[in-house]
Design a protein around this motif. Structure first.
Motif, PDB file in Angstrom:
ATOM      1  N   LYS A   1       1.094   8.237  -2.411  1.00  0.00           N
ATOM      2  CA  LYS A   1      -0.112   8.799  -2.997  1.00  0.00           C
ATOM      3  C   LYS A   1      -0.272  10.208  -2.442  1.00  0.00           C
ATOM      4  N   ILE A   2      -0.449  11.185  -3.316  1.00  0.00           N
ATOM      5  CA  ILE A   2      -0.509  12.586  -2.910  1.00  0.00           C
ATOM      6  C   ILE A   2      -1.947  13.001  -2.625  1.00  0.00           C
ATOM      7  N   ILE A   3      -2.137  13.648  -1.474  1.00  0.00           N
ATOM      8  CA  ILE A   3      -3.393  14.346  -1.165  1.00  0.00           C
ATOM      9  C   ILE A   3      -3.032  15.826  -1.069  1.00  0.00           C
ATOM     10  N   ARG A   4      -3.450  16.616  -2.034  1.00  0.00           N
ATOM     11  CA  ARG A   4      -3.056  18.025  -2.101  1.00  0.00           C
ATOM     12  C   ARG A   4      -4.226  18.917  -1.717  1.00  0.00           C
TER      13      ARG A   4
ATOM     14  N   GLU B   1       0.828  -1.203   0.000  1.00  0.00           N
ATOM     15  CA  GLU B   1       0.000   0.000   0.000  1.00  0.00           C
ATOM     16  C   GLU B   1       0.863   1.255   0.000  1.00  0.00           C
ATOM     17  N   LYS B   2       0.474   2.236  -0.805  1.00  0.00           N
ATOM     18  CA  LYS B   2       1.244   3.476  -0.908  1.00  0.00           C
ATOM     19  C   LYS B   2       1.047   4.350   0.328  1.00  0.00           C
ATOM     20  N   ILE B   3       2.100   5.089   0.682  1.00  0.00           N
ATOM     21  CA  ILE B   3       2.030   6.041   1.788  1.00  0.00           C
ATOM     22  C   ILE B   3       1.257   7.268   1.323  1.00  0.00           C
ATOM     23  N   LYS B   4       0.250   7.663   2.067  1.00  0.00           N
ATOM     24  CA  LYS B   4      -0.565   8.834   1.703  1.00  0.00           C
ATOM     25  C   LYS B   4       0.068  10.084   2.312  1.00  0.00           C
ATOM     26  N   ILE B   5       0.530  10.974   1.425  1.00  0.00           N
ATOM     27  CA  ILE B   5       1.200  12.211   1.832  1.00  0.00           C
ATOM     28  C   ILE B   5       0.269  13.396   1.605  1.00  0.00           C
ATOM     29  N   LEU B   6      -0.040  14.100   2.676  1.00  0.00           N
ATOM     30  CA  LEU B   6      -0.862  15.315   2.580  1.00  0.00           C
ATOM     31  C   LEU B   6       0.044  16.524   2.386  1.00  0.00           C
ATOM     32  N   LEU B   7      -0.169  17.242   1.279  1.00  0.00           N
ATOM     33  CA  LEU B   7       0.538  18.497   1.020  1.00  0.00           C
ATOM     34  C   LEU B   7      -0.418  19.653   1.287  1.00  0.00           C
ATOM     35  N   LEU B   8      -0.042  20.546   2.192  1.00  0.00           N
ATOM     36  CA  LEU B   8      -0.851  21.723   2.505  1.00  0.00           C
ATOM     37  C   LEU B   8      -0.063  22.971   2.124  1.00  0.00           C
ATOM     38  N   GLY B   9      -0.507  23.676   1.075  1.00  0.00           N
ATOM     39  CA  GLY B   9       0.237  24.836   0.607  1.00  0.00           C
ATOM     40  C   GLY B   9      -0.661  25.983   0.206  1.00  0.00           C
ATOM     41  N   LEU B  10      -0.023  27.112  -0.113  1.00  0.00           N
ATOM     42  CA  LEU B  10      -0.748  28.330  -0.489  1.00  0.00           C
ATOM     43  C   LEU B  10      -0.883  28.398  -2.009  1.00  0.00           C
ATOM     44  N   GLY B  11      -1.796  27.629  -2.552  1.00  0.00           N
ATOM     45  CA  GLY B  11      -1.909  27.568  -4.009  1.00  0.00           C
ATOM     46  C   GLY B  11      -3.076  28.320  -4.585  1.00  0.00           C
TER      47      GLY B  11
END
Length: 388
Positions: A37-40, A2-12
């Motif tokens: 797996k990216i959660i943006r 299973e892929k690691i779920k990475i949360l990206l929190l930025g000023l987009g």
């Protein structure tokens, strides 16, 4: 596996293509690490993103406007409550879905953009749900122990969830980070801004041979010095500086064009210059609608006079010579880490002829790409270590 779920929190979502570039290059580096797996998500989501929780949005509005009637600690505490009412459920839902969190915000600061409130809320929730946090490539604000928000920020970065904080301000920024912000048990290091990876992320070639003869003049909003610098430089002086630069470039036979990073306030200054100098509209490029558009703009220039940080970083990443303004510590630190400080101008040097002298010197300078690549390696290494 299973892929690691990475949360990206930025000023987009504030119409600054530089912030989008910061998030997108960070996302590219995270993906490069593999198995993720990216959660943006947005650090400051618009109302339409939290409208399902409309009752709390309505409750937040009175505090938002009431806080403006106060100053100092009372105002800060009211604003802090307002942010918790408005965003806590949003961040809680995002954080619970992730395995790890990366904050590619670029600034560990508290006096502008209300970041101390957000960082304490996010890191508090991450601690509750046992989610490790990387605060990535931060510029480090000067401390002020008398400011409630500074003390809140210190508390936020020392919460148990924070496993690593990196700074893009070089060894000097690392010293400030360790001395005034973090405890010894938190991993800290200096890195390069993720935007140095622009050529790889956007598949744009880095080159020292310029095909263009056009110098890009990066325009910035009024009030930037009064908001960020303790050195006086008025709005009228800023407008006159741009006029002097344009006049001097033309006197020396250089072609030029105005551009901005996408913010409306910056673009309005460029429009004012076009109007007051009686210039054709073609002397101003349209405001970029994405990070990719800004990268494409800057890649087409012979050189850049930079005002926004990520206009300068984008130029350096692509091998485009750059000189620029020093209205904030982050530009000072960037120019030092990239070994181009001599081409940037402090307030005392903001005269058209002196600025163009520095710009021409930057064009003739042999840039240290080995140094740039060493910072890029540190950046990718810090992200890979956090994920693995």
């Amino acid at each position: 596996m299973e892929k690691i779920k990475i949360l990206l929190l930025g000023l987009g979502n504030i119409n600054n293509a530089g912030d989008e570039i910061l998030i997108e290059t960070t996302e590219w580096l995270v993906k490069k690490s593999g198995g993720v797996k990216i959660i943006r998500k947005q650090l400051m989501p618009a109302y339409k993103e939290i409208i399902k929780d409309y009752k709390t949005c309505i409750l937040a509005l009175p505090l938002k406007y009431l806080s403006r009637a106060f100053h100092g600690n009372i105002k800060y505490r009211m604003t802090n409550i307002m942010y918790k009412i408005k965003y806590k459920r949003y961040f809680r839902d995002c954080i619970k879905k992730a395995d790890k969190i990366v904050l590619p915000v670029g600034m560990l600061k508290y006096t502008t953009q209300d970041l101390s409130y957000l960082f304490e809320m996010i890191n508090g929730l991450a601690t509750r749900y046992n989610k490790p946090v990387l605060m990535s490539a931060m510029s480090i604000a000067k401390p002020d122990k008398h400011d409630w928000r500074y003390n809140q920020l210190v508390k936020a970065v020392n919460l148990p969830c924070v496993k690593s904080i990196t700074t893009r301000d070089g060894k000097e920024g690392l010293t400030r980070l360790r001395k005034y912000y973090t405890k010894e048990n938190i991993h800290t290091d200096y890195v390069g801004d993720p935007a140095l990876w622009i050529p790889e992320c956007y598949q744009t070639e880095r080159s020292v041979v310029r095909q263009s003869n056009i110098i890009g003049i990066n325009v910035i909003r009024k009030g930037i010095y009064s908001a960020y610098s303790d050195k006086p430089f008025s709005d009228s002086q800023m407008i006159n500086l741009y006029k002097e630069i344009i006049t001097e470039l033309e006197r020396r036979g250089h072609q030029w064009i105005l551009f901005c990073n996408g913010m409306q306030e910056d673009y309005e200054v460029a429009l004012q210059l076009i109007d007051e100098l009686g210039l054709p509209s073609e002397k101003l490029l349209p405001a970029p609608n994405s990070g990719k558009e800004l990268v494409e703009m800057i890649s087409s220039f012979k050189a850049v006079f930079g005002a926004r940080l990520h206009a300068c970083i984008t130029a350096v990443s692509l091998g485009v010579p750059v000189s620029g303004l020093l209205w904030d510590d982050k530009l000072e630190c960037f120019s030092r880490t990239m070994k181009i400080r001599q081409f940037f101008s402090d307030v005392e040097e903001l005269k058209g002829n002196l600025v163009v002298d520095k710009l021409e010197a930057a064009i003739n300078h042999e840039f240290d790409f080995w140094n740039l690549d060493s910072y890029k390696t540190r950046t990718s290494g810090s992200i890979k270590d956090f994920i693995s």
